[in-house]
Motif scaffolding. Structure first.
Motif, PDB file in Angstrom:
ATOM      1  N   GLY A   1       0.831  -1.211  -0.069  1.00 38.82           N
ATOM      2  CA  GLY A   1       0.097   0.023  -0.016  1.00 38.82           C
ATOM      3  C   GLY A   1       0.882   1.175   0.026  1.00 38.82           C
ATOM      4  O   GLY A   1       0.253   2.339  -0.151  1.00 38.82           O
ATOM      5  N   PHE A   2       2.230   1.209  -0.010  1.00 36.24           N
ATOM      6  CA  PHE A   2       3.046   2.533   0.270  1.00 36.24           C
ATOM      7  C   PHE A   2       2.679   3.220  -1.076  1.00 36.24           C
ATOM      8  O   PHE A   2       2.871   2.634  -2.308  1.00 36.24           O
ATOM      9  N   PRO A   3       2.339   4.709  -1.013  1.00 36.10           N
ATOM     10  CA  PRO A   3       2.062   5.415  -2.195  1.00 36.10           C
ATOM     11  C   PRO A   3       3.456   5.855  -2.968  1.00 36.10           C
ATOM     12  O   PRO A   3       4.238   6.297  -2.520  1.00 36.10           O
ATOM     13  N   PHE A   4       3.313   5.866  -4.406  1.00 37.18           N
ATOM     14  CA  PHE A   4       4.428   6.216  -5.065  1.00 37.18           C
ATOM     15  C   PHE A   4       3.636   7.168  -6.258  1.00 37.18           C
ATOM     16  O   PHE A   4       2.880   6.706  -6.718  1.00 37.18           O
TER      17      PHE A   4
ATOM     18  N   HIS B   1       7.359  19.498  -1.427  1.00 42.46           N
ATOM     19  CA  HIS B   1       6.040  19.843  -1.975  1.00 42.46           C
ATOM     20  C   HIS B   1       5.365  18.691  -2.220  1.00 42.46           C
ATOM     21  O   HIS B   1       4.091  18.736  -2.037  1.00 42.46           O
ATOM     22  N   LEU B   2       5.943  17.316  -2.556  1.00 41.76           N
ATOM     23  CA  LEU B   2       5.401  16.084  -2.835  1.00 41.76           C
ATOM     24  C   LEU B   2       4.832  15.331  -1.469  1.00 41.76           C
ATOM     25  O   LEU B   2       4.142  14.531  -1.834  1.00 41.76           O
ATOM     26  N   GLY B   3       5.241  15.945  -0.476  1.00 44.94           N
ATOM     27  CA  GLY B   3       4.849  15.068   0.789  1.00 44.94           C
ATOM     28  C   GLY B   3       5.532  13.971   1.072  1.00 44.94           C
ATOM     29  O   GLY B   3       6.709  13.756   0.246  1.00 44.94           O
ATOM     30  N   LEU B   4       5.158  13.342   2.293  1.00 39.63           N
ATOM     31  CA  LEU B   4       6.033  12.210   2.724  1.00 39.63           C
ATOM     32  C   LEU B   4       5.175  10.955   2.797  1.00 39.63           C
ATOM     33  O   LEU B   4       4.173  11.064   3.207  1.00 39.63           O
ATOM     34  N   GLY B   5       5.636  10.156   2.092  1.00 49.00           N
ATOM     35  CA  GLY B   5       4.657   8.649   1.979  1.00 49.00           C
ATOM     36  C   GLY B   5       4.738   7.947   3.110  1.00 49.00           C
ATOM     37  O   GLY B   5       5.857   7.683   3.956  1.00 49.00           O
ATOM     38  N   ARG B   6       3.587   7.227   3.556  1.00 49.40           N
ATOM     39  CA  ARG B   6       3.468   6.202   4.575  1.00 49.40           C
ATOM     40  C   ARG B   6       2.516   4.960   4.329  1.00 49.40           C
ATOM     41  O   ARG B   6       1.702   5.254   3.297  1.00 49.40           O
ATOM     42  N   ALA B   7       2.532   3.957   4.881  1.00 47.78           N
ATOM     43  CA  ALA B   7       1.495   2.981   4.687  1.00 47.78           C
ATOM     44  C   ALA B   7       0.956   2.427   5.998  1.00 47.78           C
ATOM     45  O   ALA B   7       1.771   2.031   6.940  1.00 47.78           O
ATOM     46  N   ALA B   8      -0.326   2.353   6.054  1.00 47.17           N
ATOM     47  CA  ALA B   8      -0.895   1.749   7.228  1.00 47.17           C
ATOM     48  C   ALA B   8      -0.716   0.212   7.634  1.00 47.17           C
ATOM     49  O   ALA B   8      -1.014  -0.375   6.368  1.00 47.17           O
ATOM     50  N   THR B   9      -0.335  -0.113   8.421  1.00 53.14           N
ATOM     51  CA  THR B   9       0.108  -1.495   8.913  1.00 53.14           C
ATOM     52  C   THR B   9      -1.171  -2.119   9.761  1.00 53.14           C
ATOM     53  O   THR B   9      -1.146  -3.259   9.822  1.00 53.14           O
ATOM     54  N   GLU B  10      -1.751  -1.251  10.397  1.00 52.69           N
ATOM     55  CA  GLU B  10      -3.170  -1.593  10.838  1.00 52.69           C
ATOM     56  C   GLU B  10      -4.156  -0.402  10.682  1.00 52.69           C
ATOM     57  O   GLU B  10      -3.855   0.810  10.111  1.00 52.69           O
ATOM     58  N   THR B  11      -5.312  -0.913  10.862  1.00 51.08           N
ATOM     59  CA  THR B  11      -6.405   0.157  10.931  1.00 51.08           C
ATOM     60  C   THR B  11      -6.412   1.326  11.809  1.00 51.08           C
ATOM     61  O   THR B  11      -6.319   0.922  13.017  1.00 51.08           O
ATOM     62  N   VAL B  12      -6.278   2.590  11.504  1.00 53.95           N
ATOM     63  CA  VAL B  12      -5.856   3.681  12.454  1.00 53.95           C
ATOM     64  C   VAL B  12      -6.897   4.681  12.102  1.00 53.95           C
ATOM     65  O   VAL B  12      -7.212   5.124  11.167  1.00 53.95           O
ATOM     66  N   ARG B  13      -7.322   5.443  13.401  1.00 53.16           N
ATOM     67  CA  ARG B  13      -7.917   6.614  13.210  1.00 53.16           C
ATOM     68  C   ARG B  13      -7.323   7.876  13.121  1.00 53.16           C
ATOM     69  O   ARG B  13      -6.483   7.889  13.957  1.00 53.16           O
ATOM     70  N   VAL B  14      -7.386   8.693  12.074  1.00 57.44           N
ATOM     71  CA  VAL B  14      -6.770   9.985  11.980  1.00 57.44           C
ATOM     72  C   VAL B  14      -7.633  11.014  11.904  1.00 57.44           C
ATOM     73  O   VAL B  14      -8.531  11.156  10.887  1.00 57.44           O
ATOM     74  N   GLY B  15      -7.762  11.734  13.021  1.00 55.12           N
ATOM     75  CA  GLY B  15      -8.812  13.031  12.943  1.00 55.12           C
ATOM     76  C   GLY B  15     -10.253  12.354  12.802  1.00 55.12           C
ATOM     77  O   GLY B  15     -10.485  11.526  13.796  1.00 55.12           O
TER      78      GLY B  15
ATOM     79  N   ILE C   1      -8.479   5.196   8.465  1.00 56.83           N
ATOM     80  CA  ILE C   1      -7.743   4.457   7.401  1.00 56.83           C
ATOM     81  C   ILE C   1      -7.507   3.234   7.638  1.00 56.83           C
ATOM     82  O   ILE C   1      -6.607   2.493   8.520  1.00 56.83           O
ATOM     83  N   PRO C   2      -7.986   2.355   6.740  1.00 57.88           N
ATOM     84  CA  PRO C   2      -7.721   0.761   6.732  1.00 57.88           C
ATOM     85  C   PRO C   2      -6.178   0.514   6.624  1.00 57.88           C
ATOM     86  O   PRO C   2      -5.334   1.084   5.970  1.00 57.88           O
ATOM     87  N   ALA C   3      -5.886  -0.688   7.185  1.00 58.11           N
ATOM     88  CA  ALA C   3      -4.634  -1.232   6.988  1.00 58.11           C
ATOM     89  C   ALA C   3      -4.566  -1.736   5.424  1.00 58.11           C
ATOM     90  O   ALA C   3      -5.305  -1.815   4.974  1.00 58.11           O
ATOM     91  N   GLY C   4      -3.191  -1.531   5.112  1.00 61.04           N
ATOM     92  CA  GLY C   4      -2.668  -1.602   3.589  1.00 61.04           C
ATOM     93  C   GLY C   4      -3.105  -0.636   2.619  1.00 61.04           C
ATOM     94  O   GLY C   4      -2.848  -0.769   1.569  1.00 61.04           O
ATOM     95  N   GLU C   5      -3.242   0.660   3.273  1.00 59.34           N
ATOM     96  CA  GLU C   5      -3.600   1.772   2.410  1.00 59.34           C
ATOM     97  C   GLU C   5      -2.438   2.713   2.712  1.00 59.34           C
ATOM     98  O   GLU C   5      -2.018   2.895   3.723  1.00 59.34           O
TER      99      GLU C   5
END
Length: 414
Positions: free
Chosen positions: A74-77, A286-300, A304-308
């Motif tokens: 799920g890591f974004p490129f 400007h293009l941001g920092l990528g991360r991938a959720a390894t668990e389902t996490v509430r942000v605000g 955000i589901p795991a694997g996204e």
């Protein structure tokens, strides 16, 4: 709120820039006004999450459930070249603990505040010599090629033990690797060439060690040749490219607001805070920092589901009203120390102290020695590296009066 409720308003990444060279693309700013977390679509059609709020960006970057490892599902490129750079023999910034911590500790002491402060006289000498070379016999130059790029390149070469005579090679390869338009085969070739160069240099350091970072890394028995080259690669590329770009856009920002430049020229003691405000206002990642959720996490307000994948927009976070009363204005007297231009959490930029000191010396020296510095072309003729991971200017034509202040304070004719 879940993915299904946000799909219709998804932003296509990367978004186009607007008219202001210092502002994030308007689509990101608009998204930030609507919500701190929104849906976005990567160039390959994959959906991800765009995190634009200050508190939310810090929350993601501080949460171990969001992986910095580009090999995580799920890591974004944003491009195939970016994928190649991040996944082919990754450096420690693309690892999670404990491997991240193990490798980072091996170079941390070289970038501690005390060590970098000890380098101030040497950096000042490099900057003064660069101004001397740039102004000798002329009254105009390209500030990028003639000053902004050589200064941090010389500094990081001295620290690493890399011959500055090789700067054309590593600068060219670095720009290829940091360009979002680079194809996967091009990235593979550039990465292999630069890693090969550093591996060969590390081997020479084992035979003829010097007082430099690469020599110390090459002498360690707990590092593989690949890890040594990878650490050298990271420090060399990030150690010159980011500061060079930040130097050029900072000078442009000051030239476009002469009142702020004059304030800093008359009050050089303001430079530490001024650099923080420039970092906040310009935020060249400007293009941001990528991360991938390894668990389902509430942000605000979003789950955000795991694997996204998630992209943290440092530029919009630094203009959030949580951090600044006004998102877009530029004030060198503002207390901007809470910005996230260097990231946040355990992966916060290792070289941030070096970058700060370099920028402090660069700006005060240019303002003092070139009081009549100005743009040599209309501002609308400038071109920018908008497709690069690190935002900056392709060139910056400048001119100055015939009198240049010597490093010792006297005026001299170029």
């Amino acid at each position: 709120m879940t993915a299904s409720t946000l799909t219709a308003a998804a932003i296509n990444l990367p978004a186009p820039y607007g008219s202001c060279p210092f502002s994030p693309p308007p689509a990101y700013t608009a998204a930030a006004r609507e919500a701190a977390v929104s849906r976005a679509v990567l160039p390959d059609g994959t959906a991800c999450w765009l995190v634009t709020g200050y508190d939310e960006v810090r929350a993601v970057l501080a949460d171990a459930r969001f992986s910095a490892d580009a090999r995580t599902p799920g890591f974004p490129f944003l491009s195939a070249g970016q994928r190649e750079l991040a996944t082919a023999k990754p450096s420690f910034i693309r690892m999670d603990d404990p491997e991240h911590a193990r490798l980072r500790r091996m170079v941390t002491k070289d970038f501690l505040v005390k060590r970098i402060e000890e380098l101030r006289p040497g950096i000042q000498d490099i900057v003064d010599r660069a101004v001397d070379r740039m102004t000798e016999g002329r009254t105009s130059a390209d500030l990028v090629a003639d000053f902004a790029l050589p200064v941090p390149s010389l500094v990081i070469c001295l620290m690493l033990g890399v011959p500055y005579d090789d700067h054309d090679l590593f600068q060219s390869l670095s720009r290829t690797l940091l360009d979002n338009r680079t194809t996967r085969p091009e990235a593979e070739r550039a990465h292999a060439q630069l890693m090969g160069y550093l591996a060969e240099l590390a081997e020479r350091k084992r035979r003829e060690a010097g007082d430099d970072i690469l020599s110390r890394l090459a002498a360690r028995e707990d590092l593989t040749d690949q890890e040594t080259a990878s650490l050298g690669f990271l420090l060399l590329v990030t150690g010159h490219e980011s500061t060079a770009n930040m130097t050029a856009v900072s000078v442009l920002a000051l030239l476009r607001q002469p009142g702020q430049a004059e304030l800093l020229r008359a009050n050089p003691e303001l430079v530490r805070g001024a650099v923080e405000e420039l970092l906040r206002h310009l935020t060249i990642i400007h293009l941001g920092l990528g991360r991938a959720a390894t668990e389902t996490v509430r942000v605000g307000e979003v789950t955000i589901p795991a694997g996204e994948g998630v992209i943290c927009m440092l530029s919009t976070a630094n203009r959030d009203e949580q951090l600044s009363a006004s998102r877009a204005d530029f004030d060198l007297t503002r207390d901007a120390r809470r910005h996230v231009a260097f990231g946040y959490g355990i992966h916060q930029c290792l070289g941030q102290t070096l970058a700060r000191v370099e920028l402090q010396i660069i700006l005060t020296t240019l303002l003092r020695r070139l009081p009549a510095l100005r743009l040599a072309v209309p501002v609308d003729q400038l071109t920018y590296n908008q497709d690069a991971i690190v935002y900056g200017l392709r060139d910056l034509p400048v001119t100055w009066a015939a009198q240049v202040r010597h490093s010792g304070g006297a005026d001299v004719a170029p």
